[in-house]
Enzyme design. Sequence first.
Site, PDB file in Angstrom:
ATOM      1  N   ARG A  44       0.860  -1.185   0.000  1.00 17.77           N
ATOM      2  CA  ARG A  44       0.000   0.000   0.000  1.00 17.77           C
ATOM      3  C   ARG A  44       0.897   1.235   0.000  1.00 17.77           C
ATOM      4  O   ARG A  44       2.120   1.138   0.069  1.00 17.77           O
ATOM      5  CB  ARG A  44      -1.021  -0.003   1.141  1.00 17.77           C
ATOM      6  CG  ARG A  44      -0.678  -0.717   2.404  1.00 17.77           C
ATOM      7  CD  ARG A  44       0.485  -0.147   3.139  1.00 17.77           C
ATOM      8  NE  ARG A  44       0.338   1.281   3.343  1.00 17.77           N
ATOM      9  CZ  ARG A  44       1.306   2.112   3.603  1.00 17.77           C
ATOM     10  NH1 ARG A  44       2.550   1.692   3.666  1.00 17.77           N
ATOM     11  NH2 ARG A  44       1.099   3.386   3.793  1.00 17.77           N
ATOM     12  N   GLY A  45       0.240   2.422  -0.047  1.00 17.09           N
ATOM     13  CA  GLY A  45       1.004   3.665  -0.179  1.00 17.09           C
ATOM     14  C   GLY A  45       1.028   4.048  -1.653  1.00 17.09           C
ATOM     15  O   GLY A  45       1.384   3.211  -2.504  1.00 17.09           O
ATOM     16  N   ALA A  46       0.628   5.300  -1.947  1.00 15.71           N
ATOM     17  CA  ALA A  46       0.396   5.685  -3.343  1.00 15.71           C
ATOM     18  C   ALA A  46       1.580   5.403  -4.288  1.00 15.71           C
ATOM     19  O   ALA A  46       1.381   4.750  -5.330  1.00 15.71           O
ATOM     20  CB  ALA A  46      -0.023   7.153  -3.397  1.00 15.71           C
ATOM     21  N   ARG A  87      -7.553   0.244  -6.314  1.00 18.18           N
ATOM     22  CA  ARG A  87      -7.577   1.332  -5.335  1.00 18.18           C
ATOM     23  C   ARG A  87      -7.805   2.651  -6.091  1.00 18.18           C
ATOM     24  O   ARG A  87      -6.932   3.098  -6.835  1.00 18.18           O
ATOM     25  CB  ARG A  87      -6.249   1.389  -4.552  1.00 18.18           C
ATOM     26  CG  ARG A  87      -5.826   0.070  -3.964  1.00 18.18           C
ATOM     27  CD  ARG A  87      -5.823  -0.087  -2.479  1.00 18.18           C
ATOM     28  NE  ARG A  87      -6.218   0.907  -1.576  1.00 18.18           N
ATOM     29  CZ  ARG A  87      -5.489   1.329  -0.538  1.00 18.18           C
ATOM     30  NH1 ARG A  87      -4.274   0.872  -0.355  1.00 18.18           N
ATOM     31  NH2 ARG A  87      -5.967   2.213   0.312  1.00 18.18           N
ATOM     32  N   GLN A 194      -1.430   1.753   9.999  1.00 19.99           N
ATOM     33  CA  GLN A 194      -0.167   1.834   9.242  1.00 19.99           C
ATOM     34  C   GLN A 194       0.914   2.543  10.063  1.00 19.99           C
ATOM     35  O   GLN A 194       2.106   2.254   9.924  1.00 19.99           O
ATOM     36  CB  GLN A 194      -0.365   2.589   7.926  1.00 19.99           C
ATOM     37  CG  GLN A 194      -1.205   1.880   6.896  1.00 19.99           C
ATOM     38  CD  GLN A 194      -2.665   2.258   6.979  1.00 19.99           C
ATOM     39  OE1 GLN A 194      -3.175   2.558   8.055  1.00 19.99           O
ATOM     40  NE2 GLN A 194      -3.356   2.239   5.856  1.00 19.99           N
ATOM     41  N   ASP A 235      -1.988  10.940  -1.455  1.00 14.21           N
ATOM     42  CA  ASP A 235      -2.455   9.951  -2.435  1.00 14.21           C
ATOM     43  C   ASP A 235      -2.841  10.587  -3.756  1.00 14.21           C
ATOM     44  O   ASP A 235      -2.783   9.965  -4.807  1.00 14.21           O
ATOM     45  CB  ASP A 235      -3.636   9.160  -1.872  1.00 14.21           C
ATOM     46  CG  ASP A 235      -3.114   8.163  -0.869  1.00 14.21           C
ATOM     47  OD1 ASP A 235      -2.844   8.555   0.269  1.00 14.21           O
ATOM     48  OD2 ASP A 235      -2.910   7.002  -1.258  1.00 14.21           O
ATOM     49  N   ASN A 245      -5.254  12.424   1.424  1.00 16.50           N
ATOM     50  CA  ASN A 245      -4.319  11.525   2.121  1.00 16.50           C
ATOM     51  C   ASN A 245      -5.117  10.706   3.124  1.00 16.50           C
ATOM     52  O   ASN A 245      -6.336  10.883   3.266  1.00 16.50           O
ATOM     53  CB  ASN A 245      -3.198  12.322   2.794  1.00 16.50           C
ATOM     54  CG  ASN A 245      -2.074  11.421   3.292  1.00 16.50           C
ATOM     55  OD1 ASN A 245      -1.593  10.548   2.559  1.00 16.50           O
ATOM     56  ND2 ASN A 245      -1.664  11.581   4.538  1.00 16.50           N
ATOM     57  N   LYS A 246      -4.443   9.822   3.818  1.00 16.28           N
ATOM     58  CA  LYS A 246      -5.096   8.900   4.758  1.00 16.28           C
ATOM     59  C   LYS A 246      -6.094   9.612   5.665  1.00 16.28           C
ATOM     60  O   LYS A 246      -5.834  10.710   6.148  1.00 16.28           O
ATOM     61  CB  LYS A 246      -3.994   8.223   5.589  1.00 16.28           C
ATOM     62  CG  LYS A 246      -4.440   7.216   6.602  1.00 16.28           C
ATOM     63  CD  LYS A 246      -5.362   6.164   6.065  1.00 16.28           C
ATOM     64  CE  LYS A 246      -4.816   5.408   4.883  1.00 16.28           C
ATOM     65  NZ  LYS A 246      -5.863   4.617   4.175  1.00 16.28           N
TER      66      LYS A 246
HETATM   67  O1  MRU Z   1      -4.396   3.106   2.457  1.00 10.09           O
HETATM   68  P1  MRU Z   1      -2.926   3.309   2.288  1.00 10.09           P
HETATM   69  O2  MRU Z   1      -2.113   2.679   3.361  1.00 10.09           O
HETATM   70  O3  MRU Z   1      -2.471   2.935   0.912  1.00 10.09           O
HETATM   71  O4  MRU Z   1      -2.737   4.885   2.435  1.00 10.09           O
HETATM   72  C1  MRU Z   1      -1.451   5.418   2.388  1.00 10.09           C
HETATM   73  C2  MRU Z   1      -1.410   6.885   2.614  1.00 10.09           C
HETATM   74  O5  MRU Z   1      -2.410   7.535   2.797  1.00 10.09           O
HETATM   75  C3  MRU Z   1      -0.064   7.539   2.482  1.00 10.09           C
HETATM   76  O6  MRU Z   1       0.034   8.629   3.345  1.00 10.09           O
HETATM   77  C4  MRU Z   1       0.110   8.037   1.039  1.00 10.09           C
HETATM   78  O7  MRU Z   1      -0.161   7.008   0.139  1.00 10.09           O
HETATM   79  C5  MRU Z   1       1.450   8.579   0.794  1.00 10.09           C
HETATM   80  S1  MRU Z   1       2.680   7.346   0.876  1.00 10.09           S
HETATM   81  C6  MRU Z   1       4.166   7.965   0.377  1.00 10.09           C
END
Ligand code: MRU
Length: 343
Positions: A44-46, A87, A194, A235, A245-246
Amino acid sequence: MRTVWWSKGRVKLIDQTKLPFKTEILEFRDYRKLARAIKGMRLRGAPAIGVATALGIALGINYSKASSYEKLSQELDRIIKTFQRTRPTAVNLFWACRRMREKFQENKDRSLKEIKRILIQEAKRIVQEDIDCCRRIGKYGASLIKKGSSILTHCNAGALATAGYGTALGVIKRAHEEGKRVKVFVDETRPRLQGARLTTWELKKAKIPFTLITDNMAGYFMKKKKVDLVIVGADRIARNGDVANKIGTYSLAVLAKEHKVPFYVACPTSTIDLRLSSGNRIPIEERDIREVTHIGNRPLVPKGTKIANPAFDVTPNKLVKAIITEKRIARRPYRQSLKKLFI
Ligand code: MRU
């Protein structure tokens, strides 16, 4: 540390659902299984999602039995659709699909064997570029951090959320490497934790001092003047600088404003979506309510409880002090500064 990579005709990744207790490497030969792993948040993570998608497209094309360019092109459409359904918020995924499709089309006059080789090469290039971007983001971002700063971060925007090193956490790592003696408050980041599971794991490895807090403690520590700045990843960022973002990021930004704590966002330019005029147009992923009702297999709430589970929120641009990218640090007005990043 590598998060996702190509190895001998397979895509490999660290299974993030097993961290921090077990470092397990998963291996994929079937792109559909890789797409399922992205949806299930094993990765996960963009930026990491974008990189894994590029590698997944290369994987799908490489094992395709299509016998002509037209048939391979139809296969590419199917592969891309499969990843696009995983996603919806992280724009890096859609960016990677566009870039791989362009590479495919540019090489339409070559043999199928050559096209396959070129797409694998392009996906590997995307992996390396992401790591290089993070290093540059780290360097620019660290210039904003004073010695001895106490930094609050949300979710995980570290090596695990990218191909390596990280964005927001990359800035923190770089400041640490420069000897700035930074300390970090890590939001646990309900419901997927996370922060508690992944950011702590990375900070511990990097020997950066940190304190884990629950998400609702951030205001308490800001009021006590224990937080000098907030830095998070993103994201998707719209043309006007609104930041998805999250979930919980928006509340943090509002708290930061109230307590005059600078709020920074760090991300590669592949996270900026100039096609969207504002954050209102960013699609927000709704995830399974089980993420809220359960911890592991243990239920937390009475049966029949109504639940909402948006995975992201949008922070309005006026709350963002600067956006740190691999090209430079962009400041308000974002409509101009973000556009300039692409010229
Ligand atoms: O749902 P996730 O864990 O994929 O969400 C991740 C985030 O919101 C991060 O902050 C974002 O992707 C930036 S990661 C460099």
